[in-house]
Design an enzyme around this catalytic site. Structure first.
Site, PDB file in Angstrom:
ATOM      1  N   CYS A  69      42.805  47.947  83.340  1.00  0.00           N
ATOM      2  CA  CYS A  69      44.080  47.028  81.633  1.00  0.00           C
ATOM      3  C   CYS A  69      44.749  46.686  81.879  1.00  0.00           C
ATOM      4  O   CYS A  69      45.398  46.623  82.794  1.00  0.00           O
ATOM      5  CB  CYS A  69      43.523  49.009  80.527  1.00  0.00           C
ATOM      6  SG  CYS A  69      42.170  49.007  79.804  1.00  0.00           S
TER       7      CYS A  69
ATOM      8  N   CYS B  72      40.020  45.246  78.484  1.00  0.00           N
ATOM      9  CA  CYS B  72      41.578  46.618  77.718  1.00  0.00           C
ATOM     10  C   CYS B  72      42.840  45.252  78.027  1.00  0.00           C
ATOM     11  O   CYS B  72      42.788  44.947  78.996  1.00  0.00           O
ATOM     12  CB  CYS B  72      40.919  47.661  78.051  1.00  0.00           C
ATOM     13  SG  CYS B  72      41.312  47.877  79.411  1.00  0.00           S
TER      14      CYS B  72
END
Ligand code: N1C
Length: 251
Positions: free
Chosen positions: A78, A157
């Site tokens: 992420c 993400c």
């Protein structure tokens, strides 16, 4: 005698072809797989070859790699995911040690730059004489990148980045893998924002106002924030050098 020798030599050469590719694949897979994980590289190899071996090399659809991707899914990082289109070289220079590209995933790193295909009625893997990228859509290499990129984008993400080529007329190309597959797989529950970095060389052909970027914005699900920046390639590379390994964003 001559016929026998020719047959034997051909058989040895052919099996070496598969063997070298297979050995490299498994070796790279093992080098890239941490020891504490359950990934079995021989199993990954068989999931891989099952996609194209024995098939007409123009009839391997992206779904042929479904099983492979379930055996070796890309791991998301992420806020550090980096996509690219038309900027492969600079993307990898900038991402090195800091961002995760598709080629940093196990499958991506093993198969980057490789060519492979099968043939009907054969259990071999060929590394030459395979259809080119545009020769037929459903070729083993193109289908692999399509399917693997879809997976990579689907797990993206946080704040993500894409490096686009500002020295092209159409930096966001709807026929590229980024434009036709990855963008459509981004989900707003995982991804917070996408920063499009327009990387320019000497000739600046597009800026953040470009029509093609309006299409990029339209493709993004509501909830994913869109940011655009124009950055000369030289600036990116200098910044990367100056902040080596500290991973400050250079855009
Ligand atoms: O078609 P593209 O770019 O938009 O594809 C790039 C995009 C990246 O964000 C990657 O995640 O799609 C993924 N990807 C690869 O990781 C990759 N590695 C090597 C797509 N293609 C990849 N290749 C080869 O680059 C592939 O064989 C094909 O020939 C090019 C696509 O590059 P592009 O048009 O610049």
């Amino acid at each position: 005698v001559v016929v026998v020798v020719v047959v034997v030599v051909t058989a040895v050469v052919l099996s070496n072809r598969t063997d070298t590719f297979k050995a490299t694949f498994i070796q790279e897979c093992e080098r890239r797989t941490p020891e504490n994980t359950s990934t079995d590289c021989v199993e990954v190899w068989s999931a891989f070859e099952q996609a194209y071996v024995g098939r007409d090399p123009c009839q391997v659809p992206p779904e042929a790699y479904d099983h492979l991707l379930s055996v070796a899914p890309p791991q998301p990082a992420c806020n550090r995911m980096l996509f690219w289109s038309g900027t492969k070289e600079v993307a990898h220079q900038v991402s090195e040690g800091c961002y995760q590209t598709m080629e940093d995933s196990m499958l991506g790193s093993v198969l980057d730059g490789m060519t492979w295909c099968g043939k009907e009625g054969s259990n071999e893997t060929f590394t030459s004489g395979c259809p080119g990228w545009t020769e037929c859509v459903n070729n083993p290499v193109r289908s692999f990148w399509s399917r693997a990129s879809a997976e990579f984008a689907a797990v993206a993400c946080g704040d993500a980045v894409v490096l686009l080529n500002g020295s092209r007329d159409t930096p966001f190309s709807p026929t590229s893998i980024f434009g036709s597959i990855e963008v459509k797989k981004f989900t707003s529950d995982r991804m917070k924002s996408l920063t499009a970095v327009l990387v320019t060389k000497d000739n600046v052909l597009a800026n953040c106002e470009d029509e093609s970027l309006k299409n990029l914005q339209k493709e993004l699900k509501p909830g994913i924030k869109y940011i655009c920046k124009e950055v000369p390639e030289s600036e990116l590379l200098t910044c990367k050098k100056d902040h080596d390994q500290t991973c400050v964003p250079c855009w």
